[in-house]
Write an enzyme that holds these catalytic residues in place. Structure first.
Site, PDB file in Angstrom:
ATOM      1  N   GLU A 173       0.802  -1.231   0.000  1.00  0.00           N
ATOM      2  CA  GLU A 173       0.000   0.000   0.000  1.00  0.00           C
ATOM      3  C   GLU A 173       0.830   1.273   0.000  1.00  0.00           C
ATOM      4  O   GLU A 173       0.893   2.001   1.008  1.00  0.00           O
ATOM      5  CB  GLU A 173      -0.976  -0.014   1.191  1.00  0.00           C
ATOM      6  CG  GLU A 173      -1.914  -1.199   1.172  1.00  0.00           C
ATOM      7  CD  GLU A 173      -2.965  -1.164   2.290  1.00  0.00           C
ATOM      8  OE1 GLU A 173      -2.852  -0.337   3.196  1.00  0.00           O
ATOM      9  OE2 GLU A 173      -3.888  -1.988   2.239  1.00  0.00           O
ATOM     10  N   GLU A 358      -5.905  -8.118  -0.214  1.00  0.00           N
ATOM     11  CA  GLU A 358      -6.559  -7.893   1.080  1.00  0.00           C
ATOM     12  C   GLU A 358      -8.007  -7.504   0.837  1.00  0.00           C
ATOM     13  O   GLU A 358      -8.291  -6.705  -0.057  1.00  0.00           O
ATOM     14  CB  GLU A 358      -5.937  -6.724   1.863  1.00  0.00           C
ATOM     15  CG  GLU A 358      -4.648  -7.019   2.546  1.00  0.00           C
ATOM     16  CD  GLU A 358      -4.106  -5.819   3.325  1.00  0.00           C
ATOM     17  OE1 GLU A 358      -4.897  -4.972   3.799  1.00  0.00           O
ATOM     18  OE2 GLU A 358      -2.876  -5.738   3.447  1.00  0.00           O
TER      19      GLU A 358
END
Ligand code: IFM
Length: 448
Positions: A173, A358
């Protein structure tokens, strides 16, 4: 315990086509006070009053450092194919960039071997936010040198563990590492500074590219990226709201896809950063866009974007809409996941496998006797897996899905207050209790 039939059904339908796994991250579960782990900037951030819920930190977390075998047994008994975990940079290199911590090496040796013994595929992330304090003190991701140190750290990982890893992504991320941490100040190092933001948004991408190149030199394949995507809805039909939503998408989403897959940054974001971009940043774009083998999407929610004259640089604010929300106050909107999966396949990497690296939700779970009925989580997984199923039917090459997360864990600035696990953790006793969602996964994956 009775599982939820419809979640189980969609898992069963998808199971022959894709890899299913669970994901975690080092600082969130391992316990940074064990095994000679060095300090990271999260230890410092958590020590600053007011930064993290009740000052919680990752020093004990889920004590996965000691309980990793129990945790891997949970993964394998549920029938998951893969485990997405991260290496801790300060655990491997606590003091300097070349002196390895033998206990850290030993821990990851044991962890990876224990996965392989259980037929669990190791999907590794090299950096999930625990930046060694010594690099943070020298400017962290605002400093170009950090990207070079990251490449050296990648080399060390390849030498010790590379041959046993099935799949690797350098950075988890990059938007959180850069914008969330340097502009909104929600994560370490907690800055609110445009210049720091522009630099970190470039250097984290450079770190990714350098790391990919190091891994290629080691002959590794199956290398990818893990990007968090947030869906966006303009607050109304006005031109200015549409324009701000486009800018939000540029900062949050396209900055990363555009640079990785097209070697450029979105013009509308560059024009806000102006002279704050690192000098000659264009020279790094070919490294940043080094070819990848897969693309990963972490997806949770959306923002509603409203123009805001008081916001000095970007001129918008992010609001929540009226949809049902998780315990993070995040709206539940699986259409956003479909949008990003389709866009990746159409506009960015038509030939690459896509992984949902995720997806999951925080819920205020509590034990009733020995059971936890996390029914909202069952619906969350089901609705998002249905979205995955739909895009696969339309030809989007999704090859895997990882539930976030195996365990309740350290949810960064929210400390231990938010629970994302399919397995409940009692942080006083470290007792693990599978939730109803765990049993639904187990039912869906039975017989694999
Ligand atoms: O817990 C985090 C994880 O570390 C990164 N992706 C989002 C999760 C939920 O906030």
């Amino acid at each position: 315990m009775e599982a939820n039939i419809s979640l189980t059904d969609v898992i069963r339908r998808l199971a022959p086509q894709i890899n299913f796994g669970v994901a975690t991250a080092s600082y969130q579960i391992e316990g940074s006070s064990f095994g000679g782990c060095g300090r990271s900037h999260w230890d410092d951030f958590a020590d600053e009053p007011g930064r993290v819920f009740e000052g919680h930190n990752g020093s004990i977390a889920c004590e996965h450092y000691h309980h990793y075998e129990t945790d891997l047994n949970l993964i394998s008994e549920a029938g998951f194919d893969a485990y997405r975990f991260s290496f801790s940079w300060p655990r491997l290199l606590p003091e300097t960039s070349s002196t390895l911590n033998p206990d850290g090496v030993d821990f990851y040796d044991r962890l990876i071997d224990a996965m392989l013994e259980r037929d669990i595929k190791p999907f590794a992330t090299l950096y999930h936010w625990d930046l060694p304090q010594r690099h943070a003190q020298k400017g962290g991701w605002q400093n170009r040198d950090t990207a070079k140190y990251f490449a050296d750290y990648t080399d060390i990982i390849m030498r010790h563990f590379g041959d046993r890893l099935v799949s690797i992504a350098p950075v988890n991320e990059p938007w959180c590492v850069s914008f969330l941490s340097h502009y909104w100040g929600h994560h370490a190092p907690g800055l609110m500074d445009l210049s720091a933001t522009a630099k970190s948004m470039h250097y984290i991408q450079l770190a990714h590219g350098l790391s990919i190149n190091v891994m290629r030199e080691h002959g590794h394949s199956n290398l990818g990226c893990v990007l968090n995507k947030e869906y966006f809805t303009p607050i109304d039909d006005s031109e200015v709201a549409q324009e701000k939503a486009h800018l939000f998408d540029g900062i949050y989403n396209r900055w990363f896809e555009d640079s990785l897959f097209k070697g450029q940054y979105p013009e509308e974001v560059l024009s806000v950063f102006g002279n704050e971009m690192p000098e000659n940043y264009q020279d790094d774009m070919s490294v940043i866009s080094s070819p990848l083998d897969w693309a990963g999407v972490n997806y949770y929610t959306r923002s509603v974007i409203a123009p805001d004259d008081k916001e000095p640089h970007f001129g918008f604010k992010c609001l929540r809409g009226d949809l049902p929300k998780t315990d993070m106050d995040w709206e539940i909107i699986p259409e956003g996941l479909s949008f990003f999966l389709r866009r990746l396949a159409k506009d960015y990497c038509p030939d690459l496998p896509i992984y949902i690296t995720e997806n999951g939700m925080a819920n205020a779970d509590y034990l009733v006797g020995e059971a936890i009925a996390d029914t909202s989580r069952l619906s969350y997984f089901e609705s998002h897996l249905r979205a995955v199923e739909e895009v696969i039917e339309d030809g989007v090459p999704v090859k895997g899905y990882f539930a976030w997360s195996l365990l309740d864990n350290y949810e960064w600035a929210f400390g231990y207050d938010k629970r994302f696990g399919i397995v409940h953790v009692d942080f006083d006793t470290q007792k693990r209790t599978p939730k109803q969602s765990y049993y639904a996964w187990q039912d869906g994956l039975r017989g694999r």
